[in-house]
Design a protein around this motif. Structure first.
Motif, PDB file in Angstrom:
ATOM      1  N   ARG A 145       1.963 -20.620   7.099  1.00 37.43           N
ATOM      2  CA  ARG A 145       0.745 -21.795   7.100  1.00 37.43           C
ATOM      3  C   ARG A 145      -0.644 -21.516   7.167  1.00 37.43           C
ATOM      4  NH1 ARG A 145       5.026 -23.178  10.369  1.00 37.43           N
ATOM      5  NH2 ARG A 145       3.950 -22.638  12.155  1.00 37.43           N
ATOM      6  N   GLY A 146      -0.627 -20.359   6.232  1.00 37.47           N
ATOM      7  CA  GLY A 146      -2.290 -19.771   5.955  1.00 37.47           C
ATOM      8  C   GLY A 146      -2.604 -18.887   6.939  1.00 37.47           C
ATOM      9  N   GLU A 147      -1.709 -18.532   8.117  1.00 38.42           N
ATOM     10  CA  GLU A 147      -2.151 -17.710   9.169  1.00 38.42           C
ATOM     11  C   GLU A 147      -1.573 -16.247   8.839  1.00 38.42           C
ATOM     12  OE1 GLU A 147      -2.796 -17.482  13.882  1.00 38.42           O
ATOM     13  OE2 GLU A 147      -2.179 -19.296  12.995  1.00 38.42           O
ATOM     14  N   LEU A 148      -2.148 -15.194   8.975  1.00 39.62           N
ATOM     15  CA  LEU A 148      -1.623 -13.755   8.691  1.00 39.62           C
ATOM     16  C   LEU A 148      -0.745 -13.473   9.840  1.00 39.62           C
ATOM     17  CD1 LEU A 148      -1.743 -11.230   6.998  1.00 39.62           C
ATOM     18  CD2 LEU A 148      -3.577 -10.373   8.300  1.00 39.62           C
ATOM     19  N   VAL A 149       0.497 -13.331   9.606  1.00 41.48           N
ATOM     20  CA  VAL A 149       1.420 -12.458  10.627  1.00 41.48           C
ATOM     21  C   VAL A 149       1.190 -10.966  11.125  1.00 41.48           C
ATOM     22  CG1 VAL A 149       3.873 -11.885  11.139  1.00 41.48           C
ATOM     23  CG2 VAL A 149       3.364 -14.052   9.671  1.00 41.48           C
ATOM     24  N   GLY A 150       0.604 -10.414   9.966  1.00 44.92           N
ATOM     25  CA  GLY A 150       0.225  -8.727  10.435  1.00 44.92           C
ATOM     26  C   GLY A 150       0.819  -8.016   9.017  1.00 44.92           C
ATOM     27  N   LEU A 151       0.363  -6.634   9.044  1.00 47.69           N
ATOM     28  CA  LEU A 151       0.591  -5.882   8.143  1.00 47.69           C
ATOM     29  C   LEU A 151       1.654  -5.064   8.357  1.00 47.69           C
ATOM     30  CD1 LEU A 151      -2.652  -6.653   8.197  1.00 47.69           C
ATOM     31  CD2 LEU A 151      -2.829  -4.873   6.497  1.00 47.69           C
ATOM     32  N   ILE A 152       2.511  -4.676   7.496  1.00 46.51           N
ATOM     33  CA  ILE A 152       3.780  -3.923   7.684  1.00 46.51           C
ATOM     34  C   ILE A 152       4.020  -2.813   6.587  1.00 46.51           C
ATOM     35  CG2 ILE A 152       6.395  -3.799   7.537  1.00 46.51           C
ATOM     36  CD1 ILE A 152       4.552  -7.199   8.370  1.00 46.51           C
ATOM     37  N   TRP A 153       3.588  -1.581   6.925  1.00 50.53           N
ATOM     38  CA  TRP A 153       3.618  -0.489   5.994  1.00 50.53           C
ATOM     39  C   TRP A 153       4.841   0.022   5.617  1.00 50.53           C
ATOM     40  CZ3 TRP A 153      -0.402  -1.532   9.124  1.00 50.53           C
ATOM     41  CH2 TRP A 153      -1.754  -1.459   8.601  1.00 50.53           C
ATOM     42  N   LEU A 154       5.404   0.407   4.554  1.00 57.30           N
ATOM     43  CA  LEU A 154       6.520   1.293   4.258  1.00 57.30           C
ATOM     44  C   LEU A 154       6.777   2.542   5.178  1.00 57.30           C
ATOM     45  CD1 LEU A 154       9.019   1.491   2.304  1.00 57.30           C
ATOM     46  CD2 LEU A 154       7.384   2.906   0.712  1.00 57.30           C
ATOM     47  N   ARG A 155       8.014   2.599   5.635  1.00 61.49           N
ATOM     48  CA  ARG A 155       8.433   3.629   6.463  1.00 61.49           C
ATOM     49  C   ARG A 155       8.282   5.040   5.590  1.00 61.49           C
ATOM     50  NH1 ARG A 155      13.440   4.748   4.382  1.00 61.49           N
ATOM     51  NH2 ARG A 155      14.653   3.090   3.626  1.00 61.49           N
ATOM     52  N   PRO A 156       8.472   6.126   5.975  1.00 61.43           N
ATOM     53  CA  PRO A 156       8.808   7.357   5.330  1.00 61.43           C
ATOM     54  C   PRO A 156       9.935   7.255   4.659  1.00 61.43           C
ATOM     55  CG  PRO A 156       7.745   7.928   7.625  1.00 61.43           C
ATOM     56  CD  PRO A 156       8.237   6.642   7.450  1.00 61.43           C
ATOM     57  N   VAL A 157       9.949   7.439   3.262  1.00 53.84           N
ATOM     58  CA  VAL A 157      11.142   7.510   2.377  1.00 53.84           C
ATOM     59  C   VAL A 157      11.324   8.639   1.539  1.00 53.84           C
ATOM     60  CG1 VAL A 157      11.033   5.032   2.248  1.00 53.84           C
ATOM     61  CG2 VAL A 157       9.662   6.225   0.581  1.00 53.84           C
TER      62      VAL A 157
END
Length: 190
Positions: free
Chosen positions: A36-48
């Protein structure tokens, strides 16, 4: 998503790319779910590992978005970095910061090409690369996405079927245990 939120997210990604070379490379792919327009957060890729693990890791960025019931996501990645990591062909423009803004009804691809400009680092006096932003092409509604990004976008809007009292909380914990870097906003913090 309102224009200010989009501008803030795009600017934060460009700023991360300015800092990135000084920190040893470009930032890893990151997903930014919104409810609903509100940022949940930022999720960066794990080491792969290069290849299939990278493809899977990028697709799994969708898990927190799906668990949160996101109605929008923004996913950012660097063309050359992801192509190399996923063993995919490099597409033009390259180098390029890509942002896709998606809802369950479609997506728009935004590209921010840059040239790598050598600069002199103050502390060590060693040459570093810094992006020099080039003119951005027009956003592409329905623009072609590379397979792992397409999967992450698609899976972001498929609700997770988890038999747990807190599907969102357990998903965050499991992703962190897998090595993803998860930074939730205050409204969604556990």
């Amino acid at each position: 998503m309102d224009t200010q939120t989009w501008d803030d997210l795009a600017a934060s990604m460009r700023n991360a790319y300015i800092a990135g070379p000084g920190e040893g490379g470009v930032p890893r792919p990151v997903i930014m779910p919104l409810v609903r327009g509100e940022l949940v957060g930022l999720i960066w890729l794990r080491p792969v590992e290069t290849g299939k693990d990278a493809l899977t890791g990028i697709a799994q960025l969708s898990n927190i978005a799906a668990a949160a019931g996101a109605d929008e996501v923004v996913l950012a990645w660097e063309t050359q970095d992801v192509a190399a990591t996923c063993e995919l062909p490099v597409t033009d423009p390259a180098p390029c910061l890509n942002l896709v803004h998606a809802t369950k009804d479609g997506h728009t691809l935004h590209r921010f090409p840059y040239a790598e400009q050598a600069t002199t680092g103050a502390p060590s006096d060693q040459a570093m690369l810094e992006p020099q932003w080039l003119p951005a092409p027009e956003p592409q509604p329905g623009g072609e996405l590379i397979p792992p990004v397409r999967a992450a976008v698609d899976y972001s809007f498929i609700p997770l079927d988890i038999d747990h009292p807190s599907p969102f909380g357990v998903t965050v914990v499991l992703m962190e245990e897998d090595g993803y870097s998860v930074r939730l906003t205050e409204a969604f913090a556990l």
